[in-house]
Design an enzyme around this catalytic site. Structure first.
Site, mmCIF file in Angstrom:
data_model
loop_
_atom_site.group_PDB
_atom_site.id
_atom_site.type_symbol
_atom_site.label_atom_id
_atom_site.label_comp_id
_atom_site.label_asym_id
_atom_site.label_seq_id
_atom_site.Cartn_x
_atom_site.Cartn_y
_atom_site.Cartn_z
ATOM 1 N N TYR A 187 -5.718 13.020 -11.883
ATOM 2 C CA TYR A 187 -6.814 12.098 -12.194
ATOM 3 C C TYR A 187 -6.537 11.290 -13.465
ATOM 4 O O TYR A 187 -6.582 10.051 -13.440
ATOM 5 C CB TYR A 187 -8.126 12.878 -12.296
ATOM 6 N N GLU A 194 -3.893 2.842 -13.527
ATOM 7 C CA GLU A 194 -4.766 1.753 -13.102
ATOM 8 C C GLU A 194 -5.164 0.870 -14.283
ATOM 9 O O GLU A 194 -5.094 -0.368 -14.212
ATOM 10 C CB GLU A 194 -6.008 2.326 -12.422
#
Length: 263
Positions: A187, A194
């Site tokens: 995660y 991103e």
């Protein structure tokens, strides 16, 4: 034990929906719903729908395995992790876009998840795939792209395998453990990739005016894609810490119950 297929099970960089689902609709991410103060098992998909979902998840698992193999083969051939994106660009776009079918699954009711939340979850990745990485070709050489691609790839192999075995009612513990454990690394890794990729795209978006609409125009409407991307990045700040600790809580609860059953 029967494990119900649900799009909002936790894993990877798309955990926002798990938290939002619990906050907005307690029953949308669960295989049980409340009825007259008592708990009632939610009916699963019919035989035809189950067969279709198994096939869909097997294909998606295979697709992400193709991406994983492509990354490894190219790395071994080149001896470098730079520009690995180009070796898996097409299958990445294809299978990530293929996740749009999950919105249809929810809309048809064969998967017990919120249509709105699932759409947000899927479209956020499709957005990064097409509206950022594809549209701003200058960022495709960035190491940050490889960061989120690797995180997504491992995540989706586990997630679609989890769904497949759950639908068949034969979920190996190792897959369940991986689904509720590897997010601890995947995660943050995916989120970092991103954010860094969007950040790397900002100068090019500002310079070219990509997807921006300036005034004056006959619709009297303006849109600044550069500002929009900044707002997308800022939105990660309040969500990430809350969500990460929420996932850790979910992990303790799920794996603790598994240990209790094995005792």
């Amino acid at each position: 034990m029967t494990h119900r297929y649900n799009r909002c099970d936790p894993q990877g960089s798309d955990f926002v929906l798990l938290f939002l689902t619990d906050m907005v609709s307690p029953s949308s991410g669960s295989s049980r719903s409340m009825d007259n103060g008592g708990q009632r098992k939610r009916r699963g998909p019919g035989a035809f729908a189950t067969a279709y979902l198994v096939i869909y998840n097997v294909i998606m698992t295979a697709g992400w395995l193709v991406i994983a193999v492509g990354l490894v083969r190219t790395y071994l051939a080149k001896g470098s992790y730079h520009s690995l994106y180009y070796s898996i660009e097409r299958p990445l776009k294809f299978f990530q876009t293929g996740a749009l079918l999950e919105i249809v699954h929810c809309a048809l009711g064969i998967v017990p998840s919120s249509v709105v939340l699932t759409a947000f979850q899927v479209l956020s990745r499709v957005f990064l795939t097409w509206a950022v990485t594809h549209s701003v070709r200058e960022v495709q050489n960035e190491d940050s792209v490889l960061l989120f691609v690797v995180a997504w790839t491992i995540t989706e192999i586990i997630r679609y395998s989890f769904y497949t075995f759950s639908l068949l009612n034969h979920l190996p513990f190792i897959i369940k453990w991986a689904r509720y454990t590897l997010f601890i690394v995947l995660y943050p890794m995916g989120v970092a990739g991103e954010l860094l990729t969007i950040y790397a795209a900002l100068p090019y978006v500002q310079q070219t005016g990509l997807y921006s609409i300036s005034l004056p125009n006959k619709y009297n409407f303006s849109f600044d894609y550069y500002t929009f991307l900044i707002l997308v990045m800022v939105s990660y700040i309040p969500i990430f810490p809350q969500l990460y600790f929420h996932m850790l809580h979910q992990r303790r609860k799920v794996l603790h119950n598994e240990r209790k059953k094995s005792d």
